[in-house]
Scaffold this motif. Structure first.
Motif, PDB file in Angstrom:
ATOM      1  N   SER A 161      23.009 -26.013  19.037  1.00 12.73           N
ATOM      2  CA  SER A 161      23.319 -27.033  18.043  1.00 12.73           C
ATOM      3  C   SER A 161      24.820 -27.038  17.766  1.00 12.73           C
ATOM      4  CB  SER A 161      22.560 -26.770  16.737  1.00 12.73           C
ATOM      5  OG  SER A 161      21.166 -26.897  16.918  1.00 12.73           O
ATOM      6  N   VAL A 162      25.359 -28.190  17.520  1.00 16.12           N
ATOM      7  CA  VAL A 162      26.776 -28.331  17.171  1.00 16.12           C
ATOM      8  C   VAL A 162      26.920 -29.425  16.119  1.00 16.12           C
ATOM      9  CG1 VAL A 162      27.736 -27.539  19.367  1.00 16.12           C
ATOM     10  CG2 VAL A 162      27.119 -29.947  19.078  1.00 16.12           C
ATOM     11  N   THR A 163      28.016 -29.380  15.394  1.00 14.20           N
ATOM     12  CA  THR A 163      28.349 -30.454  14.470  1.00 14.20           C
ATOM     13  C   THR A 163      29.439 -31.299  15.112  1.00 14.20           C
ATOM     14  OG1 THR A 163      27.823 -29.111  12.542  1.00 14.20           O
ATOM     15  CG2 THR A 163      29.201 -31.042  12.173  1.00 14.20           C
ATOM     16  N   VAL A 164      29.168 -32.577  15.285  1.00 13.65           N
ATOM     17  CA  VAL A 164      30.100 -33.489  15.957  1.00 13.65           C
ATOM     18  C   VAL A 164      30.336 -34.699  15.061  1.00 13.65           C
ATOM     19  CG1 VAL A 164      30.580 -34.810  18.050  1.00 13.65           C
ATOM     20  CG2 VAL A 164      29.136 -32.766  18.172  1.00 13.65           C
ATOM     21  N   ALA A 165      31.606 -34.987  14.781  1.00 12.07           N
ATOM     22  CA  ALA A 165      31.969 -36.121  13.921  1.00 12.07           C
ATOM     23  C   ALA A 165      31.216 -36.066  12.595  1.00 12.07           C
ATOM     24  CB  ALA A 165      31.705 -37.445  14.645  1.00 12.07           C
ATOM     25  N   GLY A 166      31.011 -34.843  12.089  1.00 12.85           N
ATOM     26  CA  GLY A 166      30.351 -34.663  10.817  1.00 12.85           C
ATOM     27  C   GLY A 166      28.841 -34.747  10.871  1.00 12.85           C
ATOM     28  N   GLY A 197      24.377 -32.264  15.918  1.00 10.35           N
ATOM     29  CA  GLY A 197      23.917 -32.677  17.239  1.00 10.35           C
ATOM     30  C   GLY A 197      23.499 -31.495  18.079  1.00 10.35           C
ATOM     31  N   TYR A 198      23.407 -31.723  19.375  1.00 10.93           N
ATOM     32  CA  TYR A 198      22.960 -30.670  20.278  1.00 10.93           C
ATOM     33  C   TYR A 198      23.617 -30.882  21.638  1.00 10.93           C
ATOM     34  CZ  TYR A 198      19.726 -26.966  21.721  1.00 10.93           C
ATOM     35  OH  TYR A 198      19.195 -25.760  22.119  1.00 10.93           O
ATOM     36  N   LEU A 199      23.915 -29.770  22.340  1.00 11.38           N
ATOM     37  CA  LEU A 199      24.487 -29.871  23.677  1.00 11.38           C
ATOM     38  C   LEU A 199      23.754 -28.946  24.638  1.00 11.38           C
ATOM     39  CD1 LEU A 199      26.396 -27.254  24.689  1.00 11.38           C
ATOM     40  CD2 LEU A 199      27.930 -28.152  22.947  1.00 11.38           C
ATOM     41  N   VAL A 200      23.701 -29.390  25.894  1.00 11.82           N
ATOM     42  CA  VAL A 200      23.176 -28.588  26.992  1.00 11.82           C
ATOM     43  C   VAL A 200      24.218 -28.622  28.109  1.00 11.82           C
ATOM     44  CG1 VAL A 200      21.352 -28.298  28.708  1.00 11.82           C
ATOM     45  CG2 VAL A 200      20.781 -29.125  26.409  1.00 11.82           C
ATOM     46  N   ARG A 201      24.557 -27.446  28.646  1.00 16.99           N
ATOM     47  CA  ARG A 201      25.575 -27.335  29.694  1.00 16.99           C
ATOM     48  C   ARG A 201      24.988 -26.608  30.903  1.00 16.99           C
ATOM     49  NH1 ARG A 201      30.933 -24.523  27.784  1.00 16.99           N
ATOM     50  NH2 ARG A 201      30.956 -26.412  26.494  1.00 16.99           N
ATOM     51  N   ARG A 202      25.251 -27.139  32.100  1.00 17.10           N
ATOM     52  CA  ARG A 202      24.728 -26.531  33.317  1.00 17.10           C
ATOM     53  C   ARG A 202      25.805 -26.419  34.389  1.00 17.10           C
ATOM     54  NH1 ARG A 202      18.965 -29.735  34.373  1.00 17.10           N
ATOM     55  NH2 ARG A 202      17.811 -28.854  32.585  1.00 17.10           N
ATOM     56  N   GLN A 203      25.647 -25.436  35.246  1.00 12.12           N
ATOM     57  CA  GLN A 203      26.433 -25.320  36.462  1.00 12.12           C
ATOM     58  C   GLN A 203      25.599 -25.888  37.601  1.00 12.12           C
ATOM     59  OE1 GLN A 203      27.722 -21.379  37.477  1.00 12.12           O
ATOM     60  NE2 GLN A 203      28.789 -22.025  39.335  1.00 12.12           N
ATOM     61  N   VAL A 204      26.214 -26.742  38.413  1.00  7.77           N
ATOM     62  CA  VAL A 204      25.502 -27.426  39.486  1.00  7.77           C
ATOM     63  C   VAL A 204      26.038 -26.977  40.842  1.00  7.77           C
ATOM     64  CG1 VAL A 204      24.979 -29.672  40.521  1.00  7.77           C
ATOM     65  CG2 VAL A 204      25.061 -29.435  38.034  1.00  7.77           C
ATOM     66  N   THR A 205      25.138 -26.598  41.743  1.00  2.52           N
ATOM     67  CA  THR A 205      25.504 -26.254  43.120  1.00  2.52           C
ATOM     68  C   THR A 205      25.114 -27.420  44.018  1.00  2.52           C
ATOM     69  OG1 THR A 205      25.106 -23.902  42.717  1.00  2.52           O
ATOM     70  CG2 THR A 205      25.169 -24.619  45.015  1.00  2.52           C
ATOM     71  N   SER A 220      25.593 -32.476  28.506  1.00  4.29           N
ATOM     72  CA  SER A 220      25.103 -33.598  27.718  1.00  4.29           C
ATOM     73  C   SER A 220      25.208 -33.217  26.250  1.00  4.29           C
ATOM     74  CB  SER A 220      23.652 -33.937  28.070  1.00  4.29           C
ATOM     75  OG  SER A 220      23.566 -34.548  29.335  1.00  4.29           O
ATOM     76  N   LEU A 221      25.973 -34.005  25.503  1.00  3.45           N
ATOM     77  CA  LEU A 221      26.187 -33.787  24.076  1.00  3.45           C
ATOM     78  C   LEU A 221      25.593 -34.980  23.342  1.00  3.45           C
ATOM     79  CD1 LEU A 221      27.638 -32.404  21.636  1.00  3.45           C
ATOM     80  CD2 LEU A 221      29.646 -33.794  22.235  1.00  3.45           C
ATOM     81  N   VAL A 222      24.688 -34.745  22.412  1.00  2.00           N
ATOM     82  CA  VAL A 222      23.999 -35.824  21.695  1.00  2.00           C
ATOM     83  C   VAL A 222      24.137 -35.603  20.197  1.00  2.00           C
ATOM     84  CG1 VAL A 222      21.836 -37.073  21.413  1.00  2.00           C
ATOM     85  CG2 VAL A 222      22.339 -35.959  23.601  1.00  2.00           C
ATOM     86  N   PHE A 223      24.459 -36.676  19.461  1.00  2.00           N
ATOM     87  CA  PHE A 223      24.576 -36.592  18.002  1.00  2.00           C
ATOM     88  C   PHE A 223      24.362 -37.980  17.415  1.00  2.00           C
ATOM     89  CE2 PHE A 223      28.699 -37.278  19.884  1.00  2.00           C
ATOM     90  CZ  PHE A 223      29.270 -38.279  19.112  1.00  2.00           C
ATOM     91  N   PRO A 224      23.972 -38.093  16.150  1.00  2.00           N
ATOM     92  CA  PRO A 224      23.747 -39.407  15.543  1.00  2.00           C
ATOM     93  C   PRO A 224      25.070 -40.153  15.344  1.00  2.00           C
ATOM     94  CG  PRO A 224      22.657 -37.654  14.297  1.00  2.00           C
ATOM     95  CD  PRO A 224      23.610 -36.990  15.238  1.00  2.00           C
ATOM     96  N   SER A 225      25.041 -41.453  15.586  1.00  5.87           N
ATOM     97  CA  SER A 225      26.215 -42.269  15.330  1.00  5.87           C
ATOM     98  C   SER A 225      26.488 -42.331  13.839  1.00  5.87           C
ATOM     99  CB  SER A 225      25.998 -43.686  15.869  1.00  5.87           C
ATOM    100  OG  SER A 225      27.040 -44.546  15.469  1.00  5.87           O
ATOM    101  N   ALA A 226      27.752 -42.470  13.486  1.00  2.00           N
ATOM    102  CA  ALA A 226      28.137 -42.572  12.074  1.00  2.00           C
ATOM    103  C   ALA A 226      28.084 -44.006  11.577  1.00  2.00           C
ATOM    104  CB  ALA A 226      29.543 -42.009  11.880  1.00  2.00           C
ATOM    105  N   VAL A 227      27.677 -44.948  12.424  1.00  2.00           N
ATOM    106  CA  VAL A 227      27.657 -46.361  12.049  1.00  2.00           C
ATOM    107  C   VAL A 227      26.256 -46.933  12.261  1.00  2.00           C
ATOM    108  CG1 VAL A 227      30.084 -46.693  12.594  1.00  2.00           C
ATOM    109  CG2 VAL A 227      28.373 -47.102  14.354  1.00  2.00           C
ATOM    110  N   GLY A 228      26.001 -48.064  11.620  1.00  2.00           N
ATOM    111  CA  GLY A 228      24.764 -48.791  11.841  1.00  2.00           C
ATOM    112  C   GLY A 228      23.518 -47.980  11.530  1.00  2.00           C
ATOM    113  N   SER A 229      22.572 -48.049  12.471  1.00  2.00           N
ATOM    114  CA  SER A 229      21.281 -47.378  12.277  1.00  2.00           C
ATOM    115  C   SER A 229      21.301 -45.939  12.755  1.00  2.00           C
ATOM    116  CB  SER A 229      20.185 -48.148  13.022  1.00  2.00           C
ATOM    117  OG  SER A 229      20.481 -48.215  14.417  1.00  2.00           O
ATOM    118  N   GLU A 230      22.489 -45.397  13.016  1.00  2.00           N
ATOM    119  CA  GLU A 230      22.664 -44.018  13.462  1.00  2.00           C
ATOM    120  C   GLU A 230      21.976 -43.755  14.803  1.00  2.00           C
ATOM    121  OE1 GLU A 230      21.614 -41.250  10.432  1.00  2.00           O
ATOM    122  OE2 GLU A 230      23.147 -41.950   9.029  1.00  2.00           O
ATOM    123  N   THR A 231      22.023 -44.750  15.687  1.00  2.00           N
ATOM    124  CA  THR A 231      21.487 -44.571  17.028  1.00  2.00           C
ATOM    125  C   THR A 231      22.182 -43.391  17.687  1.00  2.00           C
ATOM    126  OG1 THR A 231      21.053 -46.931  17.259  1.00  2.00           O
ATOM    127  CG2 THR A 231      21.198 -45.648  19.292  1.00  2.00           C
TER     128      THR A 231
END
Length: 308
Positions: A226-231, A234-242, A253-264
């Motif tokens: 879990s991380v806090t992004v733009a207040g 959110g959540y992040l997943v990191r992988r090494q790819v061969t 992949s970093l995902v967090f709610p938008s600060a505008v609108g419906s928070e998509t």
């Protein structure tokens, strides 16, 4: 071929019956009566400043009768404020509908530029749709157009993708998009679902389905937290790819709610080639920590890890 409008006299939309001199790039302070007839091609108005002293110089009109034809010439009375309606008007460039800059001083003064916004800052990527800004690292660029129409920053200079001579890759890429086509709303679930797509787009297949980098052979999870992004939490997943060809790389992949609108939910995808000294994994953290809501320059807690 250039489509720029050539210098010349054009109607001043702010002052009916008046023409203003367009210098090829911007409106000047020179005006004249629209009734003036030019016997030859448009010429630049005479240079010079108004005479000093009290009061303004009156406009002189000389009427000449030659062979029964009357030509009315108006002398330029000096440098005038652009827009005789009190400086509130904005003239459009001739041949276009876009407003040009407004001069609020004498024509001899430099045309003022509008205050630069974040969109004009090469060190900031602005994503108006998702309401966030991202820092642009040194040696990176903001392309105006991308194949998937996502807000993007990337390293300068492309190279031929390993295993596909018809595609071009970049050593580092970060894209911003709104989460769509999914019923998931939990940040962790979205990040865990998106990481596979992020890896495949970066190191598996190009935009038309062609295999690049020899395809993905295996992956290793490096982080899931879990991380806090733009207040926002959110959540992040990191992988090494061969990959089958080339050095492979790292995706996040970093995902967090938008600060505008419906928070998509907002998805930020990272892809860094392995073996690049200027692309340490810590740079992913630096960019994450630099994400801000539009209009917010504070940094408290942004991008920090959230305790479980």
């Amino acid at each position: 071929m250039s489509n720029a409008t050539p210098p010349g006299w054009y109607p001043d939309v702010n002052v009916p019956g008046t023409e203003r001199w367009w210098d090829g790039t911007a409106w000047t302070g020179y005006t004249r009566s629209a009734a003036v007839a030019q016997p030859s091609a448009a010429r630049l108005p005479p240079a010079g400043n108004p005479a000093p002293g009290g009061g303004s110089r009156a406009t002189r009109v000389v009427t000449l009768t030659v062979a029964g034809l009357t030509v009315v010439a108006a002398a330029v009375t000096g440098f005038l404020v652009l827009g005789d309606d009190g400086g509130t008007g904005t003239s459009a460039a001739p041949g276009s509908s876009a407003p040009s800059r407004t001069v609020t001083g004498s024509a001899s003064a430099a045309t003022p530029s509008p205050a630069d916004g974040p969109e004009d800052d090469p060190a900031v990527l602005v994503d108006q749709l998702n309401g966030v800004t991202l820092p642009v690292p040194d040696g990176w660029e903001k392309p105006e157009n991308t194949l998937d129409d996502a807000s993007t920053i990337r390293t300068v200079g492309s190279y031929t993708c390993p295993g596909d001579s018809g595609s071009f890759c970049y050593h580092g890429t970060v894209t911003v998009r709104a989460a769509g086509g999914t019923d998931l709303t939990a940040m962790k679930a979205l990040a865990e679902e998106d990481i596979g797509t992020a890896a495949d787009r970066a190191y598996g297949k190009n935009s038309v389905g062609g295999v690049i980098h020899g395809g993905i052979r295996s992956h290793k999870e490096l982080a899931s937290k879990s991380v806090t992004v733009a207040g926002r939490t959110g959540y992040l997943v990191r992988r090494q790819v061969t990959t089958g060809k080339g050095p492979g790389g790292y995706v996040q992949s970093l995902v967090f709610p938008s600060a505008v609108g419906s928070e998509t939910p907002v998805i930020v995808r990272f892809a860094f080639d392995a073996g690049q000294d200027d692309l340490p994994l810590s740079l992913m953290d630096t960019i994450t920590q630099g994400i801000r809501p539009i209009g917010d320059s504070t940094g408290g807690g942004v991008g920090s890890t959230v305790a479980p």
